[in-house]
Design an enzyme around this catalytic site. Structure first.
Site, PDB file in Angstrom:
ATOM      1  N   PHE A  98      44.769  52.527  33.077  1.00  0.00           N
ATOM      2  CA  PHE A  98      45.606  51.859  32.101  1.00  0.00           C
ATOM      3  C   PHE A  98      45.775  50.369  32.333  1.00  0.00           C
ATOM      4  O   PHE A  98      46.517  49.713  31.644  1.00  0.00           O
ATOM      5  CB  PHE A  98      46.986  52.517  32.058  1.00  0.00           C
ATOM      6  CG  PHE A  98      46.931  53.872  31.450  1.00  0.00           C
ATOM      7  CD1 PHE A  98      46.346  54.052  30.209  1.00  0.00           C
ATOM      8  CD2 PHE A  98      47.437  54.969  32.108  1.00  0.00           C
ATOM      9  CE1 PHE A  98      46.275  55.304  29.633  1.00  0.00           C
ATOM     10  CE2 PHE A  98      47.374  56.219  31.539  1.00  0.00           C
ATOM     11  CZ  PHE A  98      46.793  56.400  30.300  1.00  0.00           C
TER      12      PHE A  98
ATOM     13  N   GLY B 296      43.288  50.664  37.379  1.00  0.00           N
ATOM     14  CA  GLY B 296      43.443  52.068  37.020  1.00  0.00           C
ATOM     15  C   GLY B 296      43.040  52.271  35.582  1.00  0.00           C
ATOM     16  O   GLY B 296      42.549  51.354  34.926  1.00  0.00           O
TER      17      GLY B 296
ATOM     18  N   VAL C 155      46.094  46.611  38.847  1.00  0.00           N
ATOM     19  CA  VAL C 155      47.220  46.715  39.769  1.00  0.00           C
ATOM     20  C   VAL C 155      47.117  45.557  40.758  1.00  0.00           C
ATOM     21  O   VAL C 155      46.042  45.287  41.291  1.00  0.00           O
ATOM     22  CB  VAL C 155      47.181  48.048  40.537  1.00  0.00           C
ATOM     23  CG1 VAL C 155      48.372  48.152  41.476  1.00  0.00           C
ATOM     24  CG2 VAL C 155      47.174  49.220  39.581  1.00  0.00           C
TER      25      VAL C 155
ATOM     26  N   LEU D 260      44.479  44.709  43.404  1.00  0.00           N
ATOM     27  CA  LEU D 260      44.193  45.865  44.254  1.00  0.00           C
ATOM     28  C   LEU D 260      43.158  46.764  43.625  1.00  0.00           C
ATOM     29  O   LEU D 260      42.425  47.465  44.304  1.00  0.00           O
ATOM     30  CB  LEU D 260      45.470  46.671  44.474  1.00  0.00           C
ATOM     31  CG  LEU D 260      46.563  46.014  45.313  1.00  0.00           C
ATOM     32  CD1 LEU D 260      47.817  46.833  45.262  1.00  0.00           C
ATOM     33  CD2 LEU D 260      46.095  45.845  46.741  1.00  0.00           C
TER      34      LEU D 260
ATOM     35  N   LYS E 225      51.952  47.056  38.611  1.00  0.00           N
ATOM     36  CA  LYS E 225      50.971  47.664  37.713  1.00  0.00           C
ATOM     37  C   LYS E 225      51.168  47.095  36.319  1.00  0.00           C
ATOM     38  O   LYS E 225      52.221  47.272  35.710  1.00  0.00           O
ATOM     39  CB  LYS E 225      51.175  49.176  37.715  1.00  0.00           C
ATOM     40  CG  LYS E 225      50.228  49.926  36.812  1.00  0.00           C
ATOM     41  CD  LYS E 225      50.422  51.407  36.989  1.00  0.00           C
ATOM     42  CE  LYS E 225      49.692  52.186  35.915  1.00  0.00           C
ATOM     43  NZ  LYS E 225      49.952  53.610  36.002  1.00  0.00           N
TER      44      LYS E 225
ATOM     45  N   ASP F  20      47.172  64.574  35.157  1.00  0.00           N
ATOM     46  CA  ASP F  20      46.026  63.730  35.514  1.00  0.00           C
ATOM     47  C   ASP F  20      45.887  63.601  37.029  1.00  0.00           C
ATOM     48  O   ASP F  20      45.809  62.521  37.583  1.00  0.00           O
ATOM     49  CB  ASP F  20      46.157  62.342  34.875  1.00  0.00           C
ATOM     50  CG  ASP F  20      44.828  61.589  34.882  1.00  0.00           C
ATOM     51  OD1 ASP F  20      43.772  62.250  35.078  1.00  0.00           O
ATOM     52  OD2 ASP F  20      44.831  60.365  34.701  1.00  0.00           O
TER      53      ASP F  20
END
Ligand SMILES: *[C@@H]1O[C@H](CO)[C@@H](O)[C@H](O)[C@H]1NC(C)=O
Ligand SMILES: *[C@@H]1O[C@H](CO)[C@@H](O)[C@H](O)[C@H]1NC(C)=O
Ligand SMILES: *[C@@H]1O[C@H](CO)[C@@H](O)[C@H](O)[C@H]1NC(C)=O
Ligand SMILES: *[C@@H]1O[C@H](CO)[C@@H](O)[C@H](O)[C@H]1NC(C)=O
Ligand SMILES: *[C@@H]1O[C@H](CO)[C@@H](O)[C@H](O)[C@H]1NC(C)=O
Ligand SMILES: *[C@@H]1O[C@H](CO)[C@@H](O)[C@H](O)[C@H]1NC(C)=O
Ligand SMILES: *[C@@H]1O[C@H](CO)[C@@H](O)[C@H](O)[C@H]1NC(C)=O
Ligand SMILES: *[C@@H]1O[C@H](CO)[C@@H](O)[C@H](O)[C@H]1NC(C)=O
Ligand SMILES: *[C@@H]1O[C@H](CO)[C@@H](O)[C@H](O)[C@H]1NC(C)=O
Ligand SMILES: *[C@@H]1O[C@H](CO)[C@@H](O)[C@H](O)[C@H]1NC(C)=O
Ligand SMILES: *[C@@H]1O[C@H](CO)[C@@H](O)[C@H](O)[C@H]1NC(C)=O
Length: 848
Positions: free
Chosen positions: A542, A540, A545, A537, A559, A656
């Protein structure tokens, strides 16, 4: 046919029916009109001239009962009017709507001559009437030679929906009464009405429970454009010399819109508009905003869930069960809850050793209408209640003793540390006593219930269910407790949890919440097609995903936290604990996790509409976010943040907040995600200090970016940036190359020069009322003020949003240079393949 003067002779009726079925082609309904002597059969519909509305028979939901109603053409579930809401039909083949020769509309079932419903007009009407469905959704019985001579109209007898064009007369008070539930149009407990429609045209809407208890009222309309919501509906007052001819009405600014107001079974009034671009009915306005503001939403002995959730608002007190389970599944709590075991005195078993007892429920909003009792102390108060069989509960405070009889209404658990709730003692049967009556067992119950709860609150790291299971796994090598992701049924899990919620108290619920399902790595691989690029998808800050599809067809998001990412085990643990406990309609829901082979994986609900940045900054997609949607998104984010800051039991700072962390569900409702960097601050503490500065350039407040000081006001700052970005459609950092300018400065200068409208996203249609947008710009600027003290809290922001008329302070200069110095620090940037190029998450160790 015209010569037929009566329908009272059965044979005549029969003959008529015979003729009609024979010459169906000639006699069937012509377009939008029903003529005298003609019938509308169950299989027919009347279509308004412009094909906007349709009238006919329908069955709501899975119900087998048949009603006559009007709906939007093409949206058979959007019923705007029901004729026989109290008297459903059950035989489809023989139901018909008949326009009689004397000009009345009659609804018949079978061969019965007694109509199930009728327009009941008694004065002699001409026999040249016709019944016409208008393009405004109004079904009108009128003189066929003079269209303005109207005898009856459905607008004068509304169901639960206010359509544009409907007239609210001063001579009578029209009520909009909710359906009982989504499958039963019978009048429910909630209604909307108006007061004060008088000579000067001032009017006020109110919502009422059981036609007796007002629980919400709008501001008074004073002729300006602000009643309820003005960007879609235009309100007006039509005066006349004859007092009973005055009325109040509304129209659409854009006549091609489909929009209405409706009072629903959960006591909310909602404004709905069809968004053609998105192909959804979206809610542009609603009130009240919380289920707990609806009077007695949960019925007798029902209690409003905390946190607020309109899709699942209620539970029963302990010792009680829903009156009708089927109704509560449809969110209809009008029946309330009933005792599982009868009281001793209700059952007249006087000699019995089993005695009723009182269960203490702490921190409650007390029901209204208590009776005062002269008892002087708590034990006397208890006795007074115990002695009288009709007493169901008591409470004692310094002002005295209060007792209640019959069903307890309007109960709510209040949030800890919020409004001050009181203790109430509820009378229960002996059978509901937790285990037997020995003291030791009671003590055990307290340990069982309290310890995990205390543990949950105080010793979070210890009470970390995922981790606990991993330890077990490490020791045994195999992981017997890991679930297979593919086979898992999240719906069942949620249902089970909801059933649990219905019957148990809050503590048990929270305990259950913390138990996150743990999945095996193999099953995660299988569900994501071996982490195939097709399922990806996005990426991110980190890690990537993926979308996964389970065997039952459910879609979820997976994730993966990349091993080299900034998010170590600490953040992982943080995020997992935090989100598992958070439940709010504007926060993404965590469904499970997987920790195996150094992989840290989180399983989330899947958000089909990606993230906000996907729309906001894309030249073509930005057009899909109309002003109503944008406003709803801003309000949703504000609600989610308020929950994090104030109403969740922990005070949480997100740290964030940015468009890529705002996900959108299928109805474009915003959900805040990515709690990897969130911090819990204890109790009343609102500020903390960190050596490790994490966040995203452009959204970080200056005091945090420079000094590592973070507080709830750092989130407020990020929220302010978000608001300005949503209104303007520009990234804060898009001005980056221009030394002197960023979005905040630009917005502030425009406000100073009174040119704020120039900030508005030019790509979308100009809204009919700009005042709300201007207000948001100002709120955004208040949130990004340099000094944290000047910035409002999120609850201030919410009240600024909801209190449209309260004046706002003038924002001081925004923190223009925020984060500017950040680029100079020794920052580690993790942005490999990030879906939005400029949205780089920074994780910097600040030298101290
Ligand atoms: C018509 O009159 C009957 C009997 O008086 C009443 O029960 C019914 O509610 C009325 N119908 C309408 C639509 O007013
Ligand atoms: C039609 O009806 C209206 C209202 O009853 C009346 O004012 C008007 O004069 C009528 N027009 C004709 C042509 O009869
Ligand atoms: C609503 O009010 C009526 C009387 O007006 C009463 O009989 C009825 O019990 C009330 N309903 C509930 C659910 O309390
Ligand atoms: C209209 O009249 C009502 C009383 O009849 C009064 O309360 C209200 O303030 C008036 N509104 C305006 C706008 O004059
Ligand atoms: C109506 O009230 C709003 C705010 O309460 C005010 O801004 C507006 O000027 C008023 N309009 C009139 C015509 O009194
Ligand atoms: C005012 O209008 C009502 C309803 O249309 C009517 O019954 C009444 O006769 C009218 N009164 C006057 C004084 O015209
Ligand atoms: C009353 O109590 C008896 C014995 O405790 C029980 O058998 C009976 O079912 C109860 N009656 C009702 C109406 O609950
Ligand atoms: C409550 O008051 C009664 C008499 O009014 C007294 O006998 C009793 O001891 C009091 N109980 C407590 C706990 O003070
Ligand atoms: C119990 O309460 C009811 C209702 O208030 C009252 O009528 C009755 O007298 C009370 N009974 C006793 C024994 O106090
Ligand atoms: C006692 O409870 C009543 C009802 O909730 C409330 O109005 C009153 O202020 C309370 N008194 C004290 C001293 O807390
Ligand atoms: C509200 O309840 C529904 C139905 O149980 C659930 O799907 C949803 O996740 C809940 N929302 C929140 C924010 O708790």
């Amino acid at each position: 046919m015209g010569s037929m003067t009566t329908n009272h002779q059965p044979w005549l009726l029969f003959a008529l029916l015979l003729i009609m079925s024979y010459y169906r082609a000639c006699f069937s309904v012509a377009g939008d009109t029903l003529s005298p002597g003609h019938s509308l059969l169950e299989s027919d519909t009347i279509l308004s001239q412009g094909r906007k509305f349709e009238l006919g028979f329908f069955k709501p939901g899975t119900s087998s009962k048949i009603y006559l109603g009007i709906w939007y053409k093409g949206f058979p579930d959007e019923i705007v009017w029901v004729a026989n809401r109290e008297n459903p039909l059950s035989h489809p083949s023989s139901s018909r709507l008949y326009l009689s020769e004397n000009g009345n509309l009659l609804l018949f079932e079978g061969s019965s001559e007694i109509p199930v419903w009728s327009t009941n007009l008694t004065f002699p009407l001409s026999n040249i009437n016709e019944a016409v469905l208008g393009d405004d959704g109004n079904f009108v019985l009128r003189d066929s030679s003079n269209a303005s001579c109207i005898f009856w109209e459905s607008f004068d007898h509304p169901t639960d929906t206010l359509l544009p064009g409907l007239k609210l007369w001063s001579r009578k008070s029209q009520q909009f009464i909710s359906w009982k539930n989504s499958e039963d149009p019978a009048p429910g407990l909630f209604s909307a009405g108006t007061v004060g429609l008088n000579a000067n045209g001032s009017i006020q809407f109110f919502l009422e429970w059981n036609r007796s208890q007002i629980y919400w009222s709008s501001e008074v309309w004073n002729g300006s454009d602000t009643l309820i919501w003005s960007s879609i509906f235009k309100w007006s007052f039509v005066s006349s010399k004859n007092e009973s001819e005055r009325y109040f009405t509304c129209s659409l600014y854009n006549p091609s819109n489909l929009a209405n107001y409706r009072i629903d079974q959960t006591g909310q009034i909602r404004g709905l508009v069809w968004e053609t671009g998105l192909s959804i009915w979206s809610e542009f306005w609603y009130a009240p905003t919380k289920p707990s503001d609806v009077y007695a939403l949960c019925g007798a002995f029902g209690v409003v869930q905390y946190p607020d959730n309109f899709s699942n608002p209620c539970e029963c007190l302990r010792g009680f069960k829903p009156f009708l389970m089927e109704d509560t599944r449809l969110n209809d709590w009008s029946g309330g809850c009933v005792r599982k075991s009868p009281l001793q005195c209700e059952n007249n078993t006087h000699g019995s050793v089993k005695k009723d007892w009182f269960m203490k429920i702490s921190n409650m909003r007390l029901p209204v209408y208590s009776k005062a009792n002269l008892a002087l102390n708590a034990s006397r108060c208890e006795l007074a209640c115990m002695e009288n069989c009709s007493c169901t509960a008591y409470a004692y405070n310094r002002s005295g003793c209060m007792i209640w009889e019959g069903g307890l209404l309007n109960l709510q658990h209040l949030p800890y540390g919020g409004e001050i709730g009181q203790d109430i003692y509820l009378r229960l049967a002996a059978d509901e006593y937790p285990d037997s009556s020995t003291k030791g067992k009671k003590w055990k119950v307290w340990v069982v219930v309290l310890l995990p709860t205390i543990g949950l609150i105080l010793c979070l790291p210890i009470y970390f269910s995922c981790k606990g299971r991993i330890k077990r796994k490490d020791q045994t090598g195999e992981s017997p407790s890991s679930n297979n992701l593919l086979l898992f049924d999240f719906d069942a899990e949620l249902h089970e949890m909801n059933d649990e919620m219905n019957t148990n108290n809050n503590m048990k619920k929270r305990e259950k919440d913390a138990e996150l399902p743990l999945f095996s790595y193999e099953s995660v691989l299988a569900a994501t097609n071996n982490l195939s690029a097709v399922n990806k998808l996005g990426e991110g800050g980190f890690g990537p995903v993926y979308k996964a599809k389970l065997l039952k067809g459910q879609e979820i998001a997976v994730k993966m936290l990349s091993k080299r990412s900034g998010q170590g085990i600490e953040e992982f643990r943080n995020e997992t604990i935090l989100i598992a406990k958070l439940q709010h309609r504007n926060l993404v829901r965590l469904l499970g996790c997987c920790i195996e082979r150094d992989e840290k994986i989180l399983i989330y609900e899947y958000m089909p509409n990606k993230s906000l940045d996907f729309y906001l900054f894309d030249p073509t997609k930005k057009k899909m976010l109309g002003w109503e949607t944008r406003i709803r998104i801003i309000e949703g984010i504000a609600q989610g943040l308020l929950y994090l800051h104030q109403y969740s039991r922990l005070r949480i700072i997100h740290r964030d907040l940015k468009p890529s962390n705002i996900l959108l569900d299928s109805e474009m409702n915003p959900k805040i995600s990515d709690f990897g960097m969130a911090r819990i601050v204890g109790g009343n503490e609102t500020q903390a200090n960190t050596n490790r500065i994490v966040g995203t350039y452009g959204y970080m407040s200056p005091e945090y970016a420079m000094d590592g000081l973070y507080s709830i006001k750092s989130d407020v700052f990020s929220f302010g940036v978000l608001v300005l970005e949503i209104v303007s459609g520009r990234k804060n950092t898009s001005f980056y190359n221009n030394e002197s300018l960023n979005l905040l400065r630009y917005a502030w200068e425009l406000l100073r020069d009174d040119r704020s409208l120039d900030l508005m996203e030019p790509a979308i249609r100009y809204p009919s009322s700009t005042s709300i947008i201007l207000r948001f710009i100002k709120i955004g600027l208040l949130c990004v003020q340099e000094s944290p003290i000047d910035r409002p809290t999120m609850s201030d922001v919410i009240s600024m949003i909801s209190n449209e008329h309260a004046p706002l302070p003038t924002p001081k200069q925004a923190a223009f240079s925020s984060g500017r110095n950040m680029m100079d620090t020794n920052s580690t940037v993790d942005s490999a393949g990030s879906c939005s190029k400029n949205s780089v998450t920074i994780s910097a160790m600040k030298a101290r």
